[in-house]
Design a protein around this motif. Structure first.
Motif, PDB file in Angstrom:
ATOM      1  N   ARG A 267      -2.789   3.842  -9.612  1.00 50.92           N
ATOM      2  CA  ARG A 267      -2.597   3.225  -8.301  1.00 50.92           C
ATOM      3  C   ARG A 267      -3.275   1.861  -8.182  1.00 50.92           C
ATOM      4  O   ARG A 267      -2.682   0.891  -7.691  1.00 50.92           O
ATOM      5  CB  ARG A 267      -3.096   4.186  -7.227  1.00 50.92           C
ATOM      6  CG  ARG A 267      -2.541   3.908  -5.831  1.00 50.92           C
ATOM      7  CD  ARG A 267      -2.734   5.120  -4.943  1.00 50.92           C
ATOM      8  NE  ARG A 267      -1.929   6.254  -5.420  1.00 50.92           N
ATOM      9  CZ  ARG A 267      -2.162   7.513  -5.081  1.00 50.92           C
ATOM     10  NH1 ARG A 267      -3.191   7.812  -4.289  1.00 50.92           N
ATOM     11  NH2 ARG A 267      -1.374   8.474  -5.527  1.00 50.92           N
ATOM     12  N   GLU A 268      -4.508   1.776  -8.612  1.00 48.60           N
ATOM     13  CA  GLU A 268      -5.241   0.516  -8.463  1.00 48.60           C
ATOM     14  C   GLU A 268      -4.599  -0.583  -9.305  1.00 48.60           C
ATOM     15  O   GLU A 268      -4.422  -1.717  -8.852  1.00 48.60           O
ATOM     16  CB  GLU A 268      -6.699   0.700  -8.865  1.00 48.60           C
ATOM     17  CG  GLU A 268      -7.538  -0.562  -8.656  1.00 48.60           C
ATOM     18  CD  GLU A 268      -9.006  -0.331  -8.975  1.00 48.60           C
ATOM     19  OE1 GLU A 268      -9.755  -1.331  -9.030  1.00 48.60           O
ATOM     20  OE2 GLU A 268      -9.415   0.845  -9.169  1.00 48.60           O
TER      21      GLU A 268
ATOM     22  N   ARG B  94      -1.348  -1.644  -7.643  1.00 48.66           N
ATOM     23  CA  ARG B  94      -1.593  -2.443  -6.434  1.00 48.66           C
ATOM     24  C   ARG B  94      -1.902  -3.897  -6.801  1.00 48.66           C
ATOM     25  O   ARG B  94      -1.401  -4.836  -6.164  1.00 48.66           O
ATOM     26  CB  ARG B  94      -2.740  -1.833  -5.632  1.00 48.66           C
ATOM     27  CG  ARG B  94      -3.120  -2.598  -4.347  1.00 48.66           C
ATOM     28  CD  ARG B  94      -1.992  -2.545  -3.349  1.00 48.66           C
ATOM     29  NE  ARG B  94      -2.349  -3.122  -2.065  1.00 48.66           N
ATOM     30  CZ  ARG B  94      -2.456  -4.428  -1.799  1.00 48.66           C
ATOM     31  NH1 ARG B  94      -2.235  -5.313  -2.749  1.00 48.66           N
ATOM     32  NH2 ARG B  94      -2.766  -4.852  -0.589  1.00 48.66           N
ATOM     33  N   THR B  95      -2.702  -4.092  -7.845  1.00 46.16           N
ATOM     34  CA  THR B  95      -3.024  -5.450  -8.300  1.00 46.16           C
ATOM     35  C   THR B  95      -1.779  -6.162  -8.815  1.00 46.16           C
ATOM     36  O   THR B  95      -1.526  -7.332  -8.508  1.00 46.16           O
ATOM     37  CB  THR B  95      -4.080  -5.394  -9.408  1.00 46.16           C
ATOM     38  OG1 THR B  95      -5.263  -4.757  -8.905  1.00 46.16           O
ATOM     39  CG2 THR B  95      -4.430  -6.793  -9.896  1.00 46.16           C
TER      40      THR B  95
ATOM     41  N   ASN C 194       0.829  -1.211   0.000  1.00 41.44           N
ATOM     42  CA  ASN C 194       0.000   0.000   0.000  1.00 41.44           C
ATOM     43  C   ASN C 194       0.859   1.256   0.000  1.00 41.44           C
ATOM     44  O   ASN C 194       0.566   2.225  -0.711  1.00 41.44           O
ATOM     45  CB  ASN C 194      -0.939  -0.002   1.211  1.00 41.44           C
ATOM     46  CG  ASN C 194      -2.029  -1.041   1.089  1.00 41.44           C
ATOM     47  OD1 ASN C 194      -2.462  -1.374  -0.009  1.00 41.44           O
ATOM     48  ND2 ASN C 194      -2.489  -1.570   2.216  1.00 41.44           N
TER      49      ASN C 194
ATOM     50  N   ALA D  17       2.327   1.672  -3.441  1.00 44.82           N
ATOM     51  CA  ALA D  17       1.298   2.091  -4.405  1.00 44.82           C
ATOM     52  C   ALA D  17       0.963   3.570  -4.252  1.00 44.82           C
ATOM     53  O   ALA D  17       0.629   4.246  -5.230  1.00 44.82           O
ATOM     54  CB  ALA D  17       0.043   1.245  -4.223  1.00 44.82           C
TER      55      ALA D  17
END
Length: 529
Positions: A462-463, A466-467, A451, A454
């Motif tokens: 960002r999303e 993160r994945t 986190n 990210a």
């Protein structure tokens, strides 16, 4: 009356040795859970934070053989209780530290005290227990050591959540005081009558080599394994080791009698803790990062998720002690390492994005293998050496464990970082507009800080990042588990090859002439075997 008194001393020695042995590895793992909260109070750089762990580890590893030599010379009880008193006082200093400097000084002092305790605790048990009772005593010792390391994340998370990071260190104080009082009342002293002086040359050379090696292992994940600093540190450690060998061979009473390693059984029993520390504890230290970074668990939740690794240690230690009198040491140590390899293989085959239950079976199998042999490894190694030099043998065994744990932490960390970098690079190349240094991002992701990492990339990416980071970390853990399984398999093969059945009842004595490998003394004179 004499029998009761002897039993009372034996019971007291076992309690003191086991409780303090539980605290020592606990302090290795508990600090890692508290680092995030420590940073809130002392917002210093990453390298300063790492000394909370590294200061303890390096002092502990470098001075274990010194503690063993001093125990043989001055007395095992004196060295043990002095180390315990220092460890307890240093824990208080660390828990009350007003600044990061004092915290790190407290951690270094804890490591020095821990070296004195751990290097002499096995020798105290050798003095009080013989025959089948010694195997059971070592099994209890092994359970205590394993539980201290495996319950570290859970106890650390509980302490941090309930009372703050300071309690991760202050919880040692009441236990330390209680064991110090019991140790003064119910332990007996012993020493090697042939020890007249400490091998200072050997001590300086060996401690320096271990210190440099451990420093390289714990700092290489940040500085790079091929960086000039890492390579120069390892080269210096190698030079000290090369000088150490001829110096020891000329010593009449060496810090480490290298002739012991011509005994195949002693060599096999000494390599087993090194392998186990890499294959089990190296992986164990990184698995909570998956629970926290990928699954979003709190420190306490991550510690609870690690309980499947720890639960088998309760029953496997006593079971291993019973098996030690029914099957050969070669079969027991080899089988234990095979179980660790099987557990690591199951962990490597777990779903990439599975929850903690996906890791439970592999953790149980690995924990079972570790628990079965954690005490017997020490029992085999110390049974070959006369009781007078048990401090030296204890120091060798303990040094192998700690160096192996650091090698596992550094080596497994390197495997994890490389796998994360490769996977993250492939996936983030698809994220157009990401101009960050991927090596820096991957290094941060490999620490489990998904986190936080990210948050440093543009909001629109960002999303997706993160994945990608979660998948990369899970892939890295799979690679790490695979390496752990291979190391454990190699260790099992080594034990089956080197450790020989007890064909003679001969034990190595100081001044013996070493024999060729084919005829070297390899019997394990463990009574009742």
């Amino acid at each position: 009356m004499t029998s009761k008194l002897r039993l009372s001393h034996a019971a007291g020695t076992l309690i003191v040795s086991s409780v303090t042995t539980f605290l020592l590895p606990l302090d290795y793992t508990v600090a890692s859970v508290a680092l995030r909260d420590i940073h809130r109070d002392f917002p210093v750089g990453f390298s300063d934070q790492q000394w909370v762990i590294n200061g303890y580890t390096m002092a502990f590893a470098a001075l274990l053989m010194a503690g063993g030599g001093l125990a043989d010379l001055l007395g095992r009880r004196k060295v043990f209780l002095s180390g315990l008193a220092l460890f307890t006082a240093a824990s208080l200093l660390a828990g009350l530290a007003p600044a990061m400097l004092w915290l790190n000084l407290g951690r270094v002092a804890q490591g020095i005290g821990a070296a004195g305790m751990f290097s002499s605790s096995l020798a105290l048990l050798v003095q009080e227990f013989t025959g089948p009772r010694r195997a059971h005593a070592f099994a209890v010792f092994g359970v205590a050591s394993g539980l201290g390391a495996s319950l570290g994340p859970f106890i650390g998370g509980l302490a941090v959540d309930l009372g703050g990071w300071r309690w991760a260190f202050l919880l040692n104080v009441p236990f330390g005081i209680a064991m110090l009082v019991l140790g003064l009342m119910r332990t007996r002293d012993s020493h090697d009558p042939q020890a007249t002086r400490l091998d200072l040359k050997g001590l300086v050379l060996f401690s320096g080599a271990v210190l440099l090696t451990v420093h390289a292992l714990v700092t290489a994940p940040q500085t790079g394994w091929t960086s000039p600093t890492t390579l120069a540190t390892l080269a210096a450690a190698a030079v000290l080791t090369l000088v150490f060998v001829p110096v020891e061979l000329r010593q009449p009473y060496p810090l480490i009698d290298l002739r012991l390693f011509t005994d195949r059984t002693f060599l096999g029993a000494s390599l087993a803790p090194l392998v186990l520390s890499i294959a089990f504890w190296g992986l164990f230290l990184y698995t909570p990062l998956y629970f926290q970074g990928v699954l979003g668990y709190s420190p306490l939740q991550a510690g609870m998720a690690m309980l499947p690794f720890a639960v088998p240690l309760f029953g496997a230690g006593p079971l291993g002690a019973r098996l030690a009198h029914r099957i050969s040491s070669r079969a027991l140590l080899g089988t234990g390492q095979l179980l660790v390899a099987a557990g690591a293989t199951l962990l490597a085959c777990a779903p990439l994005h599975g929850d903690w239950t996906s890791y439970a079976i592999g953790g149980l199998v690995s924990g079972l293998g570790t628990g079965l042999i954690n005490g017997e490894m020490s029992n085999v190694a110390l049974s070959i050496v006369p009781a007078a030099r048990s401090g030296m043998a204890s120091g060798i065994n303990s040094t192998m464990r700690i160096v192996g744990m650091n090698a596992g932490f550094g080596g497994i960390g390197a495997v994890l970082a490389m796998a994360v970098t490769d996977d993250l690079t492939a996936r983030t190349n698809r994220l157009h507009g990401l101009h960050h240094n991927l090596h820096t991002l991957a290094t941060d992701v490999a620490t489990g800080n998904l986190n936080g990492t990210a948050a440093t990339v543009p909001a629109t990416l960002r999303e997706g990042f993160r994945t990608a980071a979660a998948h990369a970390f899970a892939t890295g853990m799979r690679s790490a588990f695979t390496v752990g399984a291979c190391v454990a398999l190699l260790g099992a093969a080594t034990s089956f090859t080197l450790i020989r059945p007890p064909e003679t009842d001969t034990t190595w004595e100081p001044g013996d002439t070493p024999q060729p490998a084919e005829t070297a003394l390899s019997g394990i004179p463990t009574p009742g075997r």
